[in-house]
Design a protein around this motif. Structure first.
Motif, PDB file in Angstrom:
ATOM      1  N   ALA A  29      67.559   2.887   6.782  1.00 14.92           N
ATOM      2  CA  ALA A  29      67.649   3.002   8.230  1.00 14.92           C
ATOM      3  C   ALA A  29      69.003   2.497   8.681  1.00 14.92           C
ATOM      4  O   ALA A  29      69.577   1.587   8.072  1.00 14.92           O
ATOM      5  CB  ALA A  29      66.534   2.200   8.900  1.00 14.92           C
ATOM      6  N   SER A  30      69.509   3.080   9.739  1.00 17.44           N
ATOM      7  CA  SER A  30      70.792   2.647  10.285  1.00 17.44           C
ATOM      8  C   SER A  30      70.701   2.569  11.796  1.00 17.44           C
ATOM      9  O   SER A  30      70.009   3.362  12.444  1.00 17.44           O
ATOM     10  CB  SER A  30      71.922   3.608   9.879  1.00 17.44           C
ATOM     11  OG  SER A  30      71.789   4.850  10.546  1.00 17.44           O
ATOM     12  N   GLY A  31      71.405   1.580  12.336  1.00 17.06           N
ATOM     13  CA  GLY A  31      71.499   1.418  13.778  1.00 17.06           C
ATOM     14  C   GLY A  31      72.943   1.407  14.206  1.00 17.06           C
ATOM     15  O   GLY A  31      73.795   0.827  13.532  1.00 17.06           O
ATOM     16  N   ALA A  32      73.226   2.054  15.321  1.00 18.16           N
ATOM     17  CA  ALA A  32      74.614   2.222  15.746  1.00 18.16           C
ATOM     18  C   ALA A  32      74.737   1.948  17.233  1.00 18.16           C
ATOM     19  O   ALA A  32      73.836   1.374  17.861  1.00 18.16           O
ATOM     20  CB  ALA A  32      75.100   3.634  15.402  1.00 18.16           C
ATOM     21  N   GLU A  33      75.861   2.345  17.791  1.00 13.60           N
ATOM     22  CA  GLU A  33      76.099   2.170  19.220  1.00 13.60           C
ATOM     23  C   GLU A  33      75.314   3.203  20.020  1.00 13.60           C
ATOM     24  O   GLU A  33      75.855   3.942  20.833  1.00 13.60           O
ATOM     25  CB  GLU A  33      77.591   2.276  19.522  1.00 13.60           C
ATOM     26  CG  GLU A  33      78.401   1.103  18.978  1.00 13.60           C
ATOM     27  CD  GLU A  33      79.859   1.214  19.342  1.00 13.60           C
ATOM     28  OE1 GLU A  33      80.320   2.341  19.596  1.00 13.60           O
ATOM     29  OE2 GLU A  33      80.541   0.178  19.380  1.00 13.60           O
ATOM     30  N   GLU A  34      74.047   3.265  19.737  1.00 12.50           N
ATOM     31  CA  GLU A  34      73.110   4.102  20.463  1.00 12.50           C
ATOM     32  C   GLU A  34      71.752   3.409  20.410  1.00 12.50           C
ATOM     33  O   GLU A  34      71.555   2.454  19.669  1.00 12.50           O
ATOM     34  CB  GLU A  34      73.028   5.500  19.841  1.00 12.50           C
ATOM     35  CG  GLU A  34      72.655   5.502  18.374  1.00 12.50           C
ATOM     36  CD  GLU A  34      72.543   6.907  17.803  1.00 12.50           C
ATOM     37  OE1 GLU A  34      72.508   7.856  18.597  1.00 12.50           O
ATOM     38  OE2 GLU A  34      72.471   7.034  16.580  1.00 12.50           O
ATOM     39  N   LYS A  35      70.797   3.887  21.161  1.00 10.62           N
ATOM     40  CA  LYS A  35      69.507   3.219  21.272  1.00 10.62           C
ATOM     41  C   LYS A  35      68.504   3.711  20.229  1.00 10.62           C
ATOM     42  O   LYS A  35      67.345   3.329  20.293  1.00 10.62           O
ATOM     43  CB  LYS A  35      68.946   3.456  22.669  1.00 10.62           C
ATOM     44  CG  LYS A  35      69.890   3.040  23.787  1.00 10.62           C
ATOM     45  CD  LYS A  35      69.356   3.433  25.151  1.00 10.62           C
ATOM     46  CE  LYS A  35      70.356   3.087  26.245  1.00 10.62           C
ATOM     47  NZ  LYS A  35      69.861   3.480  27.590  1.00 10.62           N
ATOM     48  N   VAL A  36      68.956   4.497  19.285  1.00 15.27           N
ATOM     49  CA  VAL A  36      68.065   5.152  18.328  1.00 15.27           C
ATOM     50  C   VAL A  36      68.340   4.608  16.931  1.00 15.27           C
ATOM     51  O   VAL A  36      69.499   4.480  16.522  1.00 15.27           O
ATOM     52  CB  VAL A  36      68.261   6.681  18.351  1.00 15.27           C
ATOM     53  CG1 VAL A  36      67.309   7.361  17.380  1.00 15.27           C
ATOM     54  CG2 VAL A  36      68.060   7.216  19.761  1.00 15.27           C
ATOM     55  N   ALA A  37      67.284   4.315  16.200  1.00 16.45           N
ATOM     56  CA  ALA A  37      67.396   4.012  14.770  1.00 16.45           C
ATOM     57  C   ALA A  37      67.127   5.298  14.001  1.00 16.45           C
ATOM     58  O   ALA A  37      66.168   6.030  14.288  1.00 16.45           O
ATOM     59  CB  ALA A  37      66.401   2.935  14.371  1.00 16.45           C
TER      60      ALA A  37
END
Length: 862
Positions: free
Chosen positions: A488-496
């Protein structure tokens, strides 16, 4: 700085791998006569071997980005000087105006910082060019954005390791139209006089002449380019019509390359004044300048048109050795150009007409190869190297006999932005990293023993780039569940986003270990039909490529099965028998995206997976308690199963205990929280967690936390420069947290912590990463413990076991540390690292703000 091995009484550390990209700037890479490539990597000078395709060392010392590097000499000539010591020298300039001289002892492969010019320039150094005058004397010129061009005299040591000295000969003020390119050479037919050419923002080439001891004076200006001049290079002296001449190549942002010829000129002397009255003939032939009693003329030789974008560099082919394929040295008279149009071209004059033609053109077709910032020749003239917009290297070698046959070669790779997170695969086969350069990368150890290649030892290489995102990646987590590799990755957005390994990657992973899969479980691929993934042109989702659509003919069937308007360029995933090249990595090794997890109100900042693989915990940036909550996701259905509230500000890091009974989180609110798993009820699914304790632990932001391998202790590290150890104890059938130990204050903020996965029965090893980039190992020894219902508490006495050598560490903040136990030969351990009854062999992976991923082989004797 030799073999990158540091040992103490009870611990030995060796750098097993360094992954980092080249700084995205012109003049950032140089291929030296010792067949090593030096390049600027964040605030360090990195050295890599083209033969091994691996980075050997990084040289710390600069405090800002390294803009330019230059070997002295750039290429070894056929003239042998017995007085030259067994040491190569390298110059580097950085954005803070500092110039450094590095010495490389070739016999022992050791590096040293020979000279440090802290006040070389007031602003950024943009270009350095040097030349050797003798075995012990050298001259180099530096350009800067402060509007000056400075000439330096360098005295080299007679013996390797001796002291060096430098003197400023002259400073030329060029005003606001600064110079960004410079080169030096001896004037033809006279080894006493030196010509200096520089160009920059005024679209003109300025020629200066002088000696090694005197001042340089303006000679003439060459006009013709219509935009900024980006690169200049003098050729070696050549013989033409029984006269010696010199060629100057210049490239510009006007997309053109110009060649200029400098030849001695006989003039009539009348009353000791040369006849240089302006005339139409002089205008056609070019300007004339005089030095001493001799006169030279500069004429326009040729215009090379072929690139479709800015031409950032031009380099003449180095002198060819006598033992090379041809003994006719004039045949090697050719120039290499690199451009932002993603191509490199080799230009050579035709034997009969003398017209310069494009003989070889190589480049990259990947959508991520956004142009080349520079190109350079190998010391033998049979290899060329380019560094691109993404910091990647592109290497080609002429493998043809009697004719040109340029084939791409393997080169090292790495991130070109801060690396924020790393994670080992569940069976330790590979290392996954995520960065603010909007990519995730997979590094694995390749076993070359069964292949007919020059590289015989095992070495680490990038084998996949699963994610090419549209946002800076903040966190990643390997999902430890049974079955296929997932992360899993998380970024400068609200979605994983959840990604799953395709079959092409799994087969390639088998090749890295010679076909022997490690780990306790096999991956069942009977139902796996996804071969790879493709990036849609107008979105961020990576769409799967199915095996049945791939067909026998890769290109035809794939292009016909995919919507070419949505998928550009078409990915061609395949099983790799050797580490992939940059072009293949950028578009053919993507992983398909299987799920998106919605729920957070801000951009994701931290995440982790439990060790059974049933839960994924995610958190986002927050400034209130309602937003600073931890979401738990069931990995079997990827549905939310609960939210945990405790913190009031952003949660910086989370980690499950190894038995999955507890979840630890730390936050910017200076508190840590421990959540305890409840008893599963009748409802199917994983048991929820409830808050056990929330306590203020530090005076500043808590950046990091880690559980010990026995789950009895956990550590927290903070911006207040402290590390604290906490223990779980059971009293009155309840679990409580008590403070056990506090480390002495460090010199900088503590940004990463990791307990070693295996130590002695009473020994604990904790790795500490600091904001300065340094890494330390601390050893904790427990006293007598009294069992108390499954949890015990004892006093831990910690002492510093080892401080990693500064040459092995990062030069930016250490963002994450993570351990792995070495269990087989495919883990790339050194042959001298043979575990015994009293030693433990582990690997420590680290990542930092200096764009680097490092893997250390650590041998503990506890």
């Amino acid at each position: 700085m030799g073999k990158n091995v540091v040992s103490r009484e009870r611990v030995e550390v060796e750098v097993g791998f360094i992954g980092v990209a080249c700084n995205r700037i012109v003049n950032a890479a140089s291929w030296g006569p010792c067949d090593l490539v030096a390049f600027g990597a964040h605030h360090t000078v990195a050295i890599f071997s083209p033969q091994k395709a691996s980075i050997l060392a990084t040289l710390p010392g600069h405090k800002d980005h390294v803009n330019c590097v230059e070997w002295l000499p750039r290429h070894r000539l056929n003239v042998k000087d017995d007085s030259v010591a067994d040491e190569e020298f390298l110059l580097s300039g950085s954005a803070d105006g500092v110039i450094m001289l590095w010495g490389h002892r070739t016999s022992t492969d050791k590096w040293r910082n020979a000279l440090h010019l802290s006040t070389a320039h007031e602003k950024s150094v943009t270009c350095i060019s040097g030349m050797t005058l003798s075995g012990l004397d050298a001259l180099f010129v530096s350009t800067s954005s402060d509007g000056t061009v400075r000439i330096w005299k360098l005295r080299l040591p007679a013996q390797a390791g001796g002291s060096c000295s430098v003197a400023l000969l002259q400073s030329i003020n060029v005003g606001v139209r600064v110079m960004v390119a410079v080169t030096l050479a001896f004037l033809p037919r006279n080894s006493e006089y030196i010509i200096l050419a520089m160009g920059g923002l005024d679209n003109q080439i300025h020629l200066y002449v002088g000696t090694a001891l005197g001042q340089f004076v303006p000679a003439c200006e060459l006009k013709g380019h219509q935009d900024w001049i980006r690169s200049l290079d003098f050729s070696r002296p050549i013989i033409e019509s029984a006269s010696e001449c010199l060629l100057l190549a210049s490239s510009s942002q006007d997309r053109n390359i110009r060649l200029w010829k400098i030849t001695p000129k006989e003039v009539l002397i009348l009353d000791n004044h040369p006849t240089q009255f302006p005339s139409l003939k002089m205008f056609i032939e070019g300007p004339v300048f005089r030095m001493g009693k001799e006169t030279w003329q500069v004429s326009f030789e040729s215009l090379l048109v072929g690139h479709e974008d800015w031409v950032y560099s031009v380099r003449w082919q180095p002198p060819v050795d006598d033992d090379f394929e041809t003994t006719d040295k004039d045949k090697s008279l050719c120039v290499l150009s690199s451009s932002m149009d993603r191509t490199m071209m080799i230009w050579r004059p035709q034997p009969k007409s003398g017209i310069w033609m494009n003989e070889v053109s190589v480049g990259e077709l990947s959508h991520s190869a956004l142009g080349f910032y520079g190109g350079t020749w190998g010391p033998r003239g049979d290899s060329i190297l380019a560094h691109g917009f993404s910091g990647s290297f592109h290497l080609w070698k002429n493998t043809g006999k009697g004719k040109a046959d340029w084939q791409p070669q393997l080169a090292p790779s790495g991130h070109f932005g801060p690396v924020v997170d790393v994670a080992w695969a569940k069976n330790g086969e590979f290392l996954l990293s995520g960065s603010h350069d909007q990519t995730t990368r997979v590094f694995a150890c390749w076993d070359w023993s069964k292949q007919d290649v020059a590289i015989k030892e095992r070495s680490w290489h990038e084998i996949a780039r699963p994610q090419v995102h549209g946002h800076d990646i903040n966190c990643i987590a390997i999902v430890q569940r049974h079955g296929n590799h997932q992360y899993a990755s998380g970024a400068e957005e609200k979605v994983a986003r959840i990604f799953e390994a395709p079959t092409a990657f799994l087969d390639t992973l088998l090749c890295t270990t010679g076909g022997n899969r490690k780990g306790p479980e096999e991956i069942d691929r009977k139902e796996m039909q996804i071969l790879g993934a493709n990036m849609s042109a107008l979105g961020l989702s990576q769409k799967p490529i199915y095996a049945q659509d791939y067909g026998n003919s890769a290109t035809e069937n794939l292009n016909s099965s995919l919507d070419t308007f949505e998928a550009f360029p078409s990915a061609l995933p395949s099983v790799l028998a050797e580490p992939p090249l940059e072009e293949h990595l950028a578009q053919n090794t993507l992983w398909p995206e299987s799920h998106k997890l919605y729920g957070h109100g801000n951009e994701l900042y931290s995440m982790c997976s439990n060790y059974s693989g049933s839960l994924l915990a995610t958190a986002c940036k927050a400034q209130s308690a309602s937003v600073a909550e931890i979401w738990l996701w069931d990995t079997s259905s990827w549905r939310g199963v609960g939210c945990l509230q405790s913190h009031t500000l952003t949660i910086t890091q989370m980690e499950f205990s190894h038995n999955d009974h507890f979840l630890l989180s730390v936050s910017r609110d200076r508190h840590f929280s421990v959540f305890q798993r409840g008893i599963p009820g009748e409802v199917e699914g994983p048991a929820p967690y409830s808050l056990l304790v929330n306590a203020e632990a530090h005076k500043r932001i808590i950046w990091t936390c880690s559980w010990s391998h026995c789950d009895k202790y956990f550590a927290t590290g903070s911006r207040d420069k402290s590390v604290k150890i906490w223990a779980l104890v059971e009293a009155e059938n309840k679990v409580a947290v008590k403070h056990v130990s506090t480390f002495p204050l460090f010199r900088s903020s503590v940004t990463a912590l990791a307990w070693s996965p295996q130590a002695g029965s009473k020994d604990y090893v904790l790795a500490v990463g600091l904001e300065t980039g340094l890494i330390e190992l601390w050893n904790g020894t427990s006293g007598d413990m009294t069992p108390n219902g499954g949890y015990t508490m004892g006093k831990l006495d910690f002492s510093c076991l080892m401080q990693f050598d500064v040459n092995l560490c990062h030069v930016g903040s250490v963002n994450r540390l993570i351990w792995k136990i070495l269990g087989s030969k495919s883990d790339c351990e050194d042959s001298t690292h043979t575990p015994n009854a009293s030693s433990t062999l582990v690997q420590l992976a680290s990542c930092g703000a200096d764009h680097a991923v490092r893997i250390f082989n650590v041998k503990l004797q506890l």
